[in-house]
Structures are given as structure tokens and as C-alpha cells.
Design an enzyme around this catalytic site. Structure first.
Site, PDB file in Angstrom:
ATOM      1  N   LYS A   1       4.528  11.395  -5.703  1.00 25.78           N
ATOM      2  CA  LYS A   1       4.647  12.216  -4.491  1.00 25.78           C
ATOM      3  C   LYS A   1       5.348  13.558  -4.782  1.00 25.78           C
ATOM      4  CE  LYS A   1       2.751   9.144  -1.716  1.00 25.78           C
ATOM      5  NZ  LYS A   1       2.664   7.857  -2.383  1.00 25.78           N
TER       6      LYS A   1
HETATM    7  C1  LIG Z   1      -0.609   6.704   2.873  1.00 24.43           C
HETATM    8  C2  LIG Z   1       0.485   5.862   2.262  1.00 24.43           C
HETATM    9  N1  LIG Z   1       1.221   5.094   3.068  1.00 24.43           N
HETATM   10  C3  LIG Z   1       2.211   4.328   2.586  1.00 24.43           C
HETATM   11  C4  LIG Z   1       2.518   4.292   1.242  1.00 24.43           C
HETATM   12  C5  LIG Z   1       3.592   3.396   0.742  1.00 24.43           C
HETATM   13  O1  LIG Z   1       4.666   4.082   0.139  1.00 24.43           O
HETATM   14  P1  LIG Z   1       5.533   3.407  -0.988  1.00 24.43           P
HETATM   15  O2  LIG Z   1       4.719   3.333  -2.247  1.00 24.43           O
HETATM   16  O3  LIG Z   1       6.712   4.336  -1.130  1.00 24.43           O
HETATM   17  O4  LIG Z   1       5.958   2.061  -0.502  1.00 24.43           O
HETATM   18  C6  LIG Z   1       1.788   5.084   0.372  1.00 24.43           C
HETATM   19  C7  LIG Z   1       2.128   5.061  -1.048  1.00 24.43           C
HETATM   20  O5  LIG Z   1       1.580   5.435  -1.968  1.00 24.43           O
HETATM   21  C8  LIG Z   1       0.724   5.897   0.892  1.00 24.43           C
HETATM   22  O6  LIG Z   1      -0.013   6.659   0.090  1.00 24.43           O
END
Ligand SMILES: Cc1ncc(COP(=O)(O)O)c(C=O)c1O
Length: 410
Positions: A199
Site C-alpha cells: 500500500k
Molecule cells: C480492498 C481491500 N480491502 C481490505 C483489505 C484488507 O487489508 P489488510 O491486508 O490490511 O488486512 C485489502 C488488502 O489488501 C484490500 O485490498
């Protein structure tokens, strides 16, 4: 991630680059390392001064009144679903073209995800499709800012207001994006971010929810701390050992070690965004000459954050399908990816909800054509040129009526 993939070389000749270029990669510098080491030498490793410092700086950056940190974007989504009051018997509407976590957080609360199709240009949740899916059980809408392009927030907030629904914006792709000149993070009831290494900024794992409502911020803070109404540091300062658990929460805390890293990374957010926007502009201008490539659309009201750069292939102009193009690009050492397998295609969703292909024609049609190109702020000019060179080579080879090579020969 850095393995060299010069394996069966689909198109022959030298690959576009000698080493593998991933689709996303973190940037960590000496100031990040020093900040983490400083915390490791300090008294507080978790929920100390760095948490509040990071949250305040983050809230200020996105123009929100409150920011509450979490151990991941997924934990942050779960907390937002809880704070929205989602429970068994409720429904929440979201997009099928997302990472499973967006829909899973609805299930964590015992509620039911209801998918709605996306708009043809941005591939974001289509407001008219949301309207079609609203029932007496609907409590929330979870739009996703796909690839970093803000969702159709004006229309979605209007629908939500009319039906008394909470909007949880999944902005895990969209830190730094703007919509009608306003910062993502200050617009929806709650906005969720992720600090996964691919990210815009990273804390290893980590997430954040921003909101302008103090009651939601308080619930979010309790939820990430077992449902306890005070934090250990507050109790130490007050010389008190008592604490009260007031709701059923989890341990979803983001430690001071990670928040120190987040603080340093946040200082470079503007530079990271500027570089991503530069890369996107470069790609888009190169693909203007390539009719088989449909670059991501940008609406006039949006300034995307470019977490991803997903192209769509105009398959009618090509003699190969997405899978063959994907394989050929990987053989060129370009780490392309696909975002996303529609959530309702996953076996868990199919088995539990009986979902089937054909329900969401726009999202499903896009899925068969999507390829995400490498996009991260640490990409060099040469990296960008290598991607454009590989796309040119592969698509020229597979363009209908103009094929310039013999796939499979080497
Ligand atoms: C659209 C979206 N929502 C939620 C998440 C979940 O985030 P995390 O990986 O920090 O748990 C991601 C992660 O890549 C994502 O791309």
C-alpha cells in the site's frame, strides 16, 4: 518475491528484463529503521505514545476528526462493521470486485453480504445497482475505492441518507485520494485503510478507521481492546488497576513499534503519491497508442491514489485470452497480477450462498480482461519503461491481423 522467472519463454528472445519486477513492493529507509529501533529501546512496545501520535497525524492528513488504528485493514473493517451495528439478520451491500476481506467483515458480524454490480468505467459499485439490492434488512453500504479511484460517494451517501444506512468506505487502495477536492477519509461515516506492504504507506500489517463522529471513534477504540473502556497506559497514569469490559471486542491493537514506522512512512505519503501519479500518467500516455489496452478510467471529480494500475484487454482485437497474455508477461519477468477474482466466485461463497456466474455481468466481464501492472512508488524510470516495452512486445505478437511473432518459438 525477487525470484528470477526466466522459465519457458513464451515469445522467445531476451525477456523484457533480467530480474523479476513485482506488482507492488514496500519502500523502507533508514529513518524508518531508526524510528522502530528507538521504540524497541523505550518503555512501551504496544499502545504507548506512538499510537496516539500516529492516529493524530493520520486524522490530520485525511481531514478527519478521529483516526483509530488496528492490527490490519481486515481488523479495521471488522471493527467498522461492528460499530455500524451490523448483526445477524441484517444485510450490507458491497461490490463483488474486491478482496474477500471487504465482504468477510459483514459475515464476521453474522450479517449477510449482498453484492451489487459495478460501473463500466471505474469498476466501482454502481449506485443504481445498490438501489436495486436494498431491502428492509439493509443496514450498511460498503463501497470500495477500486485501485485507488474514489467510489461514487455523492450518490452513495444520498442513497444511504434516504434509507437510513451507514456507509463504510473501504479505502484500503485510496490513501491520499481526493473526491470533489475533499480527502478520502473525511467523507463517509467510516473510512477504512490498510498498511499492508504493497500500500501507499506500510506498518508491516496494520489498518485505520477514520470518522468524524466521536461515538463511533469510542466504540472502535473499545472494540480493538477486548471491549475494555480504558487503556493500560491511562490506568497506569491514574494509579488505578480497575478496568471494565463493556462490549465483546478483540485484541486488534497496532503496537507502538508499528505506529513508529507508520509515522515515518506518513511523512513520505505525498512523495509516494506524486510518484504513483507520475507512473500512472506515463502508462496512460504510452497506452494511447495501443488499441488493445483499455487504461483505467478517471472521472473528473476524482484524483485517484493509484494503488493499482489495472488495464483491461480488448480481447476482440487479440488472438490470445487474458491467461495467455498474463503468462507471456510473466515470462518477460513482469510481475503482473489480477485484481480481483469476484468474491462470489470463491468456493466458500458459492457453497454458503449458492452464488453463481452471470449474476454481475459488468464485474464478471471485467474480471476476464483485467491485468494489474506493476505500480509502486519505488519503481524507477527503467522499471516503467520495461513494463511498457513488455506490453508492447506481447500485444504486438497477439494483435489480430498484425501478429509479428510466432508464440512458442525461441
Ligand atoms: C480492498 C481491500 N480491502 C481490505 C483489505 C484488507 O487489508 P489488510 O491486508 O490490511 O488486512 C485489502 C488488502 O489488501 C484490500 O485490498
Amino acid at each position: 518475491m525477487s525470484t528470477n522467472l526466466i522459465s519457458p519463454h513464451t515469445l522467445g528472445g531476451e525477456p523484457a528484463r533480467a530480474s523479476y519486477l513485482p506488482y507492488g513492493r514496500q519502500s523502507v529507509d533508514d529513518s524508518d529503521i531508526e524510528a522502530v529501533v528507538e521504540v524497541l529501546r523505550s518503555e512501551w512496545l504496544t499502545t504507548g505514545p506512538k499510537v496516539a501520535e500516529f492516529e493524530e497525524a493520520f486524522a490530520a492528513r485525511v481531514n478527519a476528526a478521529y483516526a483509530v488504528s488496528f492490527s490490519s485493514g481486515t481488523a479495521a473493517l471488522h471493527a467498522a462493521a461492528f460499530a455500524a451495528g451490523l448483526k445477524a439478520g441484517d444485510e450490507a451491500i458491497t461490490t463483488p470486485l474486491t478482496f474477500a476481506a471487504t465482504a468477510n467483515c459483514i459475515l464476521y458480524q453474522g450479517a449477510t453480504p449482498v453484492f451489487a454490480d459495478v460501473s463500466r468505467d471505474t469498476l466501482n459499485l454502481a449506485p443504481e445497482q445498490i438501489e436495486r439490492r436494498i431491502s428492509a434488512k439493509t443496514r450498511a453500504i460498503l463501497p470500495v475505492d477500486y485501485a485507488g479511484h474514489p467510489a461514487d460517494l455523492e450518490a452513495i451517501l444520498e442513497i444511504a441518507q434516504r434509507h437510513g444506512l451507514t456507509v463504510i468506505e473501504d479505502a484500503c487502495h485510496a490513501l491520499g485520494a481526493e473526491y470533489h477536492g475533499e480527502r478520502v477519509g473525511s467523507i463517509a461515516d467510516m473510512t477504512v485503510f490498510s498498511f499492508h506492504p504493497v500500500k501507499h504507506i506500510t506498518t508491516g500489517e496494520g489498518g485505520m478507521v477514520t470518522t468524524n463522529r466521536s461515538s463511533l471513534a469510542e466504540t472502535l477504540r473499545r472494540f480493538r481492546n477486548h471491549g475494555i473502556s480504558s487503556e493500560a497506559r491511562q490506568r497506569q497514569a491514574a494509579d488505578d488497576w480497575r478496568y471494565e469490559m463493556v462490549l465483546l471486542g478483540f485484541n486488534y491493537r497496532l503496537p507502538d513499534i508499528a505506529c513508529a514506522l507508520g509515522m515515518e512512512q506518513l511523512k513520505r505519503l505525498d512523495a509516494n503519491l506524486a510518484r504513483r501519479r507520475e507512473i500512472a500518467a506515463h502508462y496512460t500516455s504510452a497506452f494511447r497508442e495501443m488499441p488493445a489496452v483499455i487504461p483505467p478510467a478517471v472521472r473528473p471529480e476524482a484524483d485517484p491514489a493509484w494503488h493499482l494500475y489495472p488495464i483491461r484487454l480488448d480481447l476482440e482485437r487479440l488472438t490470445a485470452d487474458r491467461e495467455q497474455i498474463f503468462r507471456a508477461l510473466r515470462a518477460e519477468n513482469i510481475g503482473v497480477s489480477v485484481h480481483y477474482i469476484p468474491v462470489h466466485y470463491h468456493p466458500y461463497y458459492r457453497d454458503r450462498f449458492g452464488s453463481r456466474a452471470g449474476e454481475f455481468p459488468v464485474a464478471e466481464g471485467a474480471y476476464g480482461r483485467l491485468i494489474s501492472l506493476p505500480m509502486f512508488h519505488g519503481m524507477t524510470g527503467q522499471d516503467v519503461e520495461d513494463v511498457i516495452g513488455a506490453i508492447t512486445k506481447v500485444l504486438l505478437c497477439f494483435t489480430r491481423g498484425e501478429s509479428s511473432c510466432q508464440p512458442g518459438d525461441s
